[in-house]
Motif scaffolding. Sequence first.
Motif, mmCIF file in Angstrom:
data_model
loop_
_atom_site.group_PDB
_atom_site.id
_atom_site.type_symbol
_atom_site.label_atom_id
_atom_site.label_comp_id
_atom_site.label_asym_id
_atom_site.label_seq_id
_atom_site.Cartn_x
_atom_site.Cartn_y
_atom_site.Cartn_z
ATOM 1 N N SER A 1 4.104 7.125 0.817
ATOM 2 C CA SER A 1 4.749 6.682 -0.417
ATOM 3 C C SER A 1 4.222 7.473 -1.598
ATOM 4 O O SER A 1 3.023 7.739 -1.692
ATOM 5 N N THR A 2 5.140 7.850 -2.477
ATOM 6 C CA THR A 2 4.786 8.502 -3.745
ATOM 7 C C THR A 2 5.181 7.557 -4.871
ATOM 8 O O THR A 2 6.362 7.266 -5.045
ATOM 9 N N ARG A 3 4.214 7.061 -5.624
ATOM 10 C CA ARG A 3 4.488 6.065 -6.649
ATOM 11 C C ARG A 3 3.766 6.404 -7.973
ATOM 12 O O ARG A 3 2.781 5.743 -8.340
ATOM 13 N N ASP B 1 5.195 12.695 -0.456
ATOM 14 C CA ASP B 1 4.896 11.721 0.593
ATOM 15 C C ASP B 1 5.993 10.669 0.616
ATOM 16 O O ASP B 1 6.212 9.968 -0.380
ATOM 17 N N TYR B 2 6.680 10.573 1.736
ATOM 18 C CA TYR B 2 7.719 9.548 1.872
ATOM 19 C C TYR B 2 7.945 9.291 3.351
ATOM 20 O O TYR B 2 7.593 10.100 4.204
ATOM 21 N N GLN C 1 -3.442 2.090 -3.627
ATOM 22 C CA GLN C 1 -3.109 3.511 -3.472
ATOM 23 C C GLN C 1 -4.334 4.250 -2.946
ATOM 24 O O GLN C 1 -5.448 4.095 -3.464
ATOM 25 N N ARG D 1 -0.450 8.558 4.371
ATOM 26 C CA ARG D 1 0.285 8.207 3.155
ATOM 27 C C ARG D 1 1.777 8.403 3.393
ATOM 28 O O ARG D 1 2.220 9.437 3.857
ATOM 29 N N SER E 1 8.080 1.661 1.163
ATOM 30 C CA SER E 1 7.470 2.907 0.704
ATOM 31 C C SER E 1 8.154 3.480 -0.529
ATOM 32 O O SER E 1 7.651 4.435 -1.120
ATOM 33 N N THR E 2 9.274 2.917 -0.932
ATOM 34 C CA THR E 2 10.036 3.487 -2.056
ATOM 35 C C THR E 2 10.365 2.417 -3.094
ATOM 36 O O THR E 2 11.495 2.319 -3.561
ATOM 37 N N LYS F 1 0.834 -1.190 0.000
ATOM 38 C CA LYS F 1 0.000 0.000 0.000
ATOM 39 C C LYS F 1 0.877 1.252 0.000
ATOM 40 O O LYS F 1 2.058 1.188 0.365
ATOM 41 N N THR F 2 0.284 2.363 -0.360
ATOM 42 C CA THR F 2 0.995 3.649 -0.286
ATOM 43 C C THR F 2 0.715 4.350 1.038
ATOM 44 O O THR F 2 1.106 5.507 1.210
#
Length: 884
Positions: A590-592, A728-729, A568, A588, A551-552, A504-505
Amino acid sequence: MLKRFTTLSPHKNMLSLSFLLPLFVMMVIYATMGVYPFGNSTLLTVDLGQQYVDFFSYYRTTLLSDPSAIFFSFTKSFGGEMLGLWAYYLMSPFNLIFLFFPQSQLPLAVTILILLKVSASGLTFAHLLVSRFAGKGLLVPSFALSYALMGYVIVNQLNVMWLDGLVFLPLIILGLEKMLSDESGLYYSFFLGVMLISNYYIGFMICIFLVFYYLFAFSRQEIAGLNDLKAHLKHFFAQSARFIGYSLLGAGFAAVLLLPTFFSLLGSKASYANNLIDWSFAYDPFEVVSKFYIGAFNFDQMPSGHPNLFIGTVALTAYIYYFFHPAFSIKERFTSFALTALFFLAMNVQFLNKIWHAGQYPIWYPYRFSFTVCFFFLLNGFRALRSYRPFPFSLACCLLIANAATAIYVLKKDFEFLEPVQVLITAVISVLVLVLLMLRDQPRKWLTYALLFVVTAEMTANAAIDLFRLGYVKQDEFADYQTNLNTMLADVRTSEDTFYRIEKTFQRSKNDSFQANYAGINHFSSTFEKEIPALFGSLGFPDGNGFIVYSTGTLFTDALFGVKYFIQDKKLPETFYDLNDGIYRLNRNSTRPDLTQYSIYSETDRSTTFENPYALSLAFGVSESVLDLELIEDQPILMQEQLLDAFNNQESIEPYFSLRPFDSNVFQNVTSAADDAQNTTYYRSVDGAISRIEFQFTPTSENPYYLILDAGIDDDNATLYVNNVKLDYYTTYRNDQVINIASNQQGENITFTIELLEDSIRVQDLKLYELNKALFEETISGRQEEGMTITSFSQTHITGSVTIADEDEVLLTTIPYSEGWAVTIDGEAAETETTLKGLLAVPISAGKHTVELTYRTPYLMTGLSLTGASIVGALLLKKYRKNK
């Protein structure tokens, strides 16, 4: 019979009161706090909300539907042994309560669990006082309440698995006292074994304390006929031999858990142990007096602080009185004084503190053994007040002077956790207690009630102050998150005899997979094997001692770890939460953008689920060059590149990840200076003005673009943006991360911005990479063709078939390497190997094969044999003693 009933009834009443009084006090405090069901709050805070509640969900799911997950589970990171986690978090007999509550009511179950443990500790302490130390009257529940609600319990009740130590310690001490009185030592061995099974970590601290308590108990013995040193030594060694023997028997009872847990610890907590011998003090020794004041705690005392020693003014005054009490021998009081000095040194000197914590400095929650010190104070304080001797006037005067001096000291030191009103209240209570104690030799029945009232009021106030200083998860938010997460997972959960992973993000905790029972990758626990964070850190993920966060990811890591579905969250407008009170805002991390390379599988009103066409099987064929790979620090793209080369037999002419330049850099109120070829320091030009660095580029393809984010950048020194939208990270990490900042955006202008939060920031030169998607797809397609088709799957037993190409010689799995895994190929035992210091690999020949993987916990059967032998030995001892 009537005489016997009237003799025992007062004791039973005191035991009942010792259980019910702390229960009532804590229920009143929880109701005042609005803890569910009295309100919308819960007791979920810090690790209780971020770890333990998820493990409790796993506990009930495992016992109710999947017992094989006791030994190994793919809900732990990308798989991991579980017996060590059970031993540290989940073996308390009180945890059975979770079987009677649905998942949505886990916060309520946790509240009841804490209430039961706190109350049970008061009961067992009272039982010790009544059974062995002639306890009677209201003095028993007074000290039992001080024990059950001591400062250690209140501030560590979130570490709910540690509370078993307070429940079982009095029973262990009772057994030790019985043994030293030439009664059977089996009572002692039994409860020591129960404690070591319930929580070996706190059990270890209790074992250290038992050595000191044995010396104290021996010093109390006055045995006729031992008139010379030789006789005394002979008696001491005989008693010591019994003590050691029955202690080993208690450990033997728990061997079925201790032995495999010890093996597990070698790769987790024990592997982080530091051999540094440090004899320095952690703080000014006199500062410890601050912890005897009411409410001496705040959040900052959790990560690093002083030992929690609050036991109430009555108990503390009584313990000081103990050293001046003529009813106790000089030998005993000298031994107690020496042990007290040693305890205070152990709660300050770094090396001694480390020994109590099994060779490892505690990360948060310092001085975790201080409850044993409080137990010693309370026990001897009770013994001092047990007899109605006049309280010395001279001692009262000295204590008043000491109270005034310490009050002035703590006020001048200005401890953040002590307000002047707390110091004043404690001083007033101290005077009141001294007056009451000086009146105790008078025949006034109300005095015992007055002492009980003072103890109850003070311990209640201390608990309330401490607990109100923390923040807690809301019940409706917790339930909302679980409901929505289960809705998101409903159509992607694995069916029988299939396996893939889901990520998940966003997250509520790093252990969402335990809460919702799915195979994820995120994980956080104290028993996490150190090789896994090392592997993920080298691949560009946030990692630390005991945790990883997925997350990355990149298209490659998603494929490698078989992440078939990625969920997401949708960024909903603020008005959504305003209109829907109690709805949990997804965190959140994670940025994907590269998820757009996948197809949309399903949607809810709060999330979109993507299906990954590149996800690999749990095991697949690769060239044997993968066995030669080593982890690379702070070069995650190079690490992924080398893995892809190994997958492709190192035949690729062009790179998978190509370095791309930024088109331009724009500085706003920033100057820069190159430190060396790799590092640049950026300085704020004008104080108070916004300072930004913008890195701009335009993608020349629809391929994903990844940025290496320097480990030196975090949310304390910078805020990051992509096209003026906050990135977002996950901000806690120790290795460089791989951040996806563009995908399917050919021809669009992309701006990555670093906004300085401090006057300067040192950054390793940012590197931008483009993934050659076509080349990646070609390589992954070959691994998918050699992927294992699973025909049967459980947490500890997997079978399937695989077809290996001529040029490949290794079956690589994304299962953490463990000696517990046994692999057969076509019915023949195969040798297992480890690659990348963490993945299980098996040599294999070309052609079609049937593969079977079976997990058996290392040393479990050996431990079971030792436990069985210990039980047989105990039965023989019991029979021998009975015959004798």
